[in-house]
Design a protein around this motif. Structure first.
Motif, PDB file in Angstrom:
ATOM      1  N   UNK A 196       0.831  -1.209   0.000  1.00  0.00           N
ATOM      2  CA  UNK A 196       0.000   0.000   0.000  1.00  0.00           C
ATOM      3  C   UNK A 196       0.866   1.259   0.000  1.00  0.00           C
ATOM      4  N   UNK A 197       2.045   1.191   0.618  1.00  0.00           N
ATOM      5  CA  UNK A 197       2.953   2.347   0.567  1.00  0.00           C
ATOM      6  C   UNK A 197       3.332   2.652  -0.887  1.00  0.00           C
ATOM      7  N   UNK A 198       3.541   1.598  -1.668  1.00  0.00           N
ATOM      8  CA  UNK A 198       3.912   1.811  -3.069  1.00  0.00           C
ATOM      9  C   UNK A 198       2.777   2.446  -3.871  1.00  0.00           C
TER      10      UNK A 198
ATOM     11  N   UNK B 109       0.812  -6.936 -12.628  1.00  0.00           N
ATOM     12  CA  UNK B 109       0.191  -5.606 -12.612  1.00  0.00           C
ATOM     13  C   UNK B 109       0.143  -4.877 -11.278  1.00  0.00           C
ATOM     14  N   UNK B 110       0.751  -5.425 -10.205  1.00  0.00           N
ATOM     15  CA  UNK B 110       0.733  -4.697  -8.923  1.00  0.00           C
ATOM     16  C   UNK B 110       1.770  -3.566  -8.974  1.00  0.00           C
ATOM     17  N   UNK B 111       1.362  -2.380  -8.518  1.00  0.00           N
ATOM     18  CA  UNK B 111       2.254  -1.214  -8.539  1.00  0.00           C
ATOM     19  C   UNK B 111       3.419  -1.399  -7.573  1.00  0.00           C
ATOM     20  N   UNK B 112       4.629  -1.098  -8.059  1.00  0.00           N
ATOM     21  CA  UNK B 112       5.820  -1.188  -7.198  1.00  0.00           C
ATOM     22  C   UNK B 112       6.622   0.111  -7.303  1.00  0.00           C
TER      23      UNK B 112
ATOM     24  N   UNK C  11       4.446   4.337 -16.523  1.00  0.00           N
ATOM     25  CA  UNK C  11       5.683   3.557 -16.332  1.00  0.00           C
ATOM     26  C   UNK C  11       5.386   2.122 -15.913  1.00  0.00           C
ATOM     27  N   UNK C  12       4.209   1.900 -15.353  1.00  0.00           N
ATOM     28  CA  UNK C  12       3.880   0.543 -14.907  1.00  0.00           C
ATOM     29  C   UNK C  12       3.670  -0.411 -16.072  1.00  0.00           C
ATOM     30  N   UNK C  13       3.474   0.160 -17.266  1.00  0.00           N
ATOM     31  CA  UNK C  13       3.351  -0.713 -18.437  1.00  0.00           C
ATOM     32  C   UNK C  13       4.728  -0.971 -19.072  1.00  0.00           C
ATOM     33  N   UNK C  14       5.762  -0.282 -18.584  1.00  0.00           N
ATOM     34  CA  UNK C  14       7.095  -0.416 -19.196  1.00  0.00           C
ATOM     35  C   UNK C  14       8.092  -1.135 -18.284  1.00  0.00           C
ATOM     36  N   UNK C  15       8.099  -0.741 -17.008  1.00  0.00           N
ATOM     37  CA  UNK C  15       9.118  -1.268 -16.094  1.00  0.00           C
ATOM     38  C   UNK C  15       8.526  -2.436 -15.300  1.00  0.00           C
ATOM     39  N   UNK C  16       8.982  -3.648 -15.634  1.00  0.00           N
ATOM     40  CA  UNK C  16       8.471  -4.841 -14.957  1.00  0.00           C
ATOM     41  C   UNK C  16       9.433  -5.213 -13.835  1.00  0.00           C
ATOM     42  N   UNK C  17       8.898  -5.358 -12.640  1.00  0.00           N
ATOM     43  CA  UNK C  17       9.773  -5.616 -11.481  1.00  0.00           C
ATOM     44  C   UNK C  17       9.362  -6.901 -10.766  1.00  0.00           C
ATOM     45  N   UNK C  18      10.180  -7.283  -9.782  1.00  0.00           N
ATOM     46  CA  UNK C  18       9.767  -8.356  -8.884  1.00  0.00           C
ATOM     47  C   UNK C  18       8.773  -7.773  -7.874  1.00  0.00           C
TER      48      UNK C  18
ATOM     49  N   UNK D  65       7.038   8.568 -15.938  1.00  0.00           N
ATOM     50  CA  UNK D  65       7.313   8.788 -14.516  1.00  0.00           C
ATOM     51  C   UNK D  65       8.434   7.865 -14.063  1.00  0.00           C
ATOM     52  N   UNK D  66       9.388   8.393 -13.313  1.00  0.00           N
ATOM     53  CA  UNK D  66      10.448   7.544 -12.769  1.00  0.00           C
ATOM     54  C   UNK D  66       9.947   6.824 -11.531  1.00  0.00           C
ATOM     55  N   UNK D  67      10.840   6.034 -10.897  1.00  0.00           N
ATOM     56  CA  UNK D  67      10.610   5.510  -9.555  1.00  0.00           C
ATOM     57  C   UNK D  67       9.631   4.334  -9.507  1.00  0.00           C
ATOM     58  N   UNK D  68       8.718   4.242 -10.481  1.00  0.00           N
ATOM     59  CA  UNK D  68       7.644   3.249 -10.346  1.00  0.00           C
ATOM     60  C   UNK D  68       7.713   2.179 -11.416  1.00  0.00           C
ATOM     61  N   UNK D  69       7.106   1.067 -11.118  1.00  0.00           N
ATOM     62  CA  UNK D  69       6.988  -0.035 -12.058  1.00  0.00           C
ATOM     63  C   UNK D  69       5.815  -0.882 -11.622  1.00  0.00           C
ATOM     64  N   UNK D  70       5.737  -2.084 -12.169  1.00  0.00           N
ATOM     65  CA  UNK D  70       4.685  -3.006 -11.739  1.00  0.00           C
ATOM     66  C   UNK D  70       5.200  -4.426 -11.878  1.00  0.00           C
TER      67      UNK D  70
END
Ligand code: ADP
Ligand code: ASP
Ligand code: MG
Length: 461
Positions: A119-121, A201-204, A151-158, A192-197
């Motif tokens: 939720x913080x993310x 699809x969960x925001x990170x 950015x969540x559609x571009x940067x895929x994270x763990x 947007x920097x800093x963010x990914x998913x």
């Protein structure tokens, strides 16, 4: 071939309409010179702190309204930059929706009585989602064809929420597929920097200061020719200017030097930024968005910051030292392994390590798990925890060839209690641990010794 330049603007470079005006002029200058820019932006300065404060307020039973109002006002102040009509209305509606969502999230956290990293993310990501929409719309209003990307559609994270690690393969594919066609059609991508998913699809977020990292990830993904970090200082300075006000610009430094400096406290660059740049050999420049004509700092594989001395110094405050002595009074086979297993188990990074025959000392920055760590270590060692320490780090590739440098570093701190002293095999840095109360004096003495105004390193104005 047309050069592609990823241009990242930090919080102070998008904090208000004036800053946004400067940003547009700077990007325009790069485009007019024939390059193809990709813009990565942070949240408006101070917004991430405000967003995260909503979680604390919720847990403490505080009123969210003043914070929500100030988040809304800060963003609405940018609206005049967006012209009139549908574009502006869409951003205005996005701000209203974001405030509603934040209010709902604040309510949910208050009900639960705790804020999960997940939720913080979601809270924190709101800052970059809004700022990037604002910047994209401001370019359109200024007559530049831009395209906003979530950015969540571009940067895929763990799924390590609040400190997520990007997956290079998927991120590379997505950035290529989305950004390359946009650039080909002459559009300016704004992200947007800093963010990914996560892949589902969960925001990170990539951790505080992570927009630099985003810029490097995007740069590596599209094989950019340069990554520019636009900020509020003239470049990588010889020391943190808040500690040493007369710190000077380092015009050239190596990836390795920048990496050590970032890791040990030079906040101007997120420590992970260097990794994608190194793996693709993309030079990184740090530039001042308030004085764009200045040369800034250039970070490349080859360059060493100084031909004869140190490149820069850095410090990291508020660290904890843990002294671990083997109860068998011998560094028995496997002792170090058992020690580090404990830190790994509690997901705590160790920064500095020194060893003697019978004991090992380490420092940690994140002391949240310190009780559990000492509990586990106590099973096979005597443990002492000392809080209120600071790391001082002197960096320079020249140390490898000039054996006197590390001796001079230590000599300049004569009389100070140096609790840990560490120099690695690469001999690029000497890292020292001192009581936090002495860190300012240590930095001042080192800076005066190696970077006094009369020193040989010329600095471009
Ligand atoms: P941004 O919002 O642009 O990402 P940051 O606040 O994250 O900016 O980083 C820039 C700040 O880093 C500077 O204002 C400065 O106070 C601080 N800083 C610490 N050490 C250094 C250093 N060695 N060189 C330059 N800046 C430094
Ligand atoms: N806005 C985020 C932060 O304040 C990320 C960044 O600015 O790099 O940490
Ligand atoms: Mg930053």
């Amino acid at each position: 071939m047309t050069r592609t330049v990823v241009m990242k603007f930090g919080g102070t470079s998008v904090q208000d309409p004036e800053a946004l005006g400067r940003l547009i002029t700077i990007v325009d200058g790069v485009a007019s010179a024939g390059a193809r820019p990709v813009v990565v932006v942070s949240a408006l300065g101070g917004i991430t702190d405000l967003l995260l404060s909503l979680a604390t307020l919720a847990i403490d039973g505080g009123d969210a309204r003043p914070v929500l109002t100030s988040i809304r006002t800060r963003h609405e102040a940018m609206l005049p930059m967006l012209g009139t009509g549908g574009r502006r209305d869409a951003v205005e509606a996005a701000i209203v929706r974001a405030i509603d969502d934040l209010a709902a999230l604040h309510g949910a956290i208050a009900t639960l009585g705790e804020a999960s990293p997940r939720s913080l993310d979601i809270l924190a990501a709101t800052g970059e989602l809004l700022s990037s929409r604002i910047v994209a719309a401001a370019f359109e209003a200024a007559g530049v064809r831009s395209q906003w990307f979530d950015a969540r559609t571009l940067v895929v994270t763990d799924a390590q929420f609040t400190a997520a690690v990007p997956r290079n393969d998927l991120t590379g594919e997505r950035c290529q597929a989305a950004l390359v066609p946009a650039l080909g059609e002459g559009r300016l991508p704004v992200i947007g920097g800093f963010i990914g998913a996560t892949s589902d699809g969960a925001t990170t977020t990539l951790g505080r200061g992570g927009s630099d990292y985003s810029a490097a990830i995007v740069g590596a993904a599209i094989a950019a020719d340069e990554i520019q970090i636009w900020t509020d200082v003239d470049g990588m300075l010889t020391a943190d200017p808040r500690v040493i006000p007369d710190a000077r610009v380092v015009p050239e430094l190596s990836f390795d030097e920048a990496s050590e400096l970032a890791y040990f406290g030079a906040k101007v660059l997120h420590p992970s930024t260097i990794l994608p740049a190194v793996s693709s050999g993309i030079p990184v420049r740090i530039l001042n968005s308030r004085a764009p004509q200045r040369a800034g700092s250039r970070i490349t594989q080859a360059a060493a910051g100084s031909v004869h001395g140190l490149t820069a110094i850095a410090c990291k405050r508020g660290v904890t030292r843990i002294d671990i002595a083997s109860t068998r009074m011998l560094m028995a086979h496997g002792f170090l392994q058992r020690v580090f297993e404990v830190f790994a188990r509690h997901r705590t990074a160790v920064d500095v390590v020194t060893t003697s025959e019978v004991s090992v000392s380490v420092t940690i920055d994140d002391a949240r798990a310190v009780d559990r760590i000492t509990g586990d270590l106590s099973a096979f060692a005597d443990v002492q925890v000392v809080t209120g320490r600071a790391i001082v780090c002197a960096v320079g590739d020249r140390m490898a060839t000039d054996a006197t440098l590390s001796a001079r570093v230590i000599a300049s701190l004569e009389g100070m209690p140096l609790e840990m002293i560490s120099q690695g095999g690469s001999r690029r840095n000497v890292t020292l641990v001192v009581p936090d109360a002495l860190v300012r004096e240590a930095m001042q003495r080192l800076h005066a010794r190696f970077f006094a105004a009369t020193g040989a390193e010329a600095v471009p104005a």
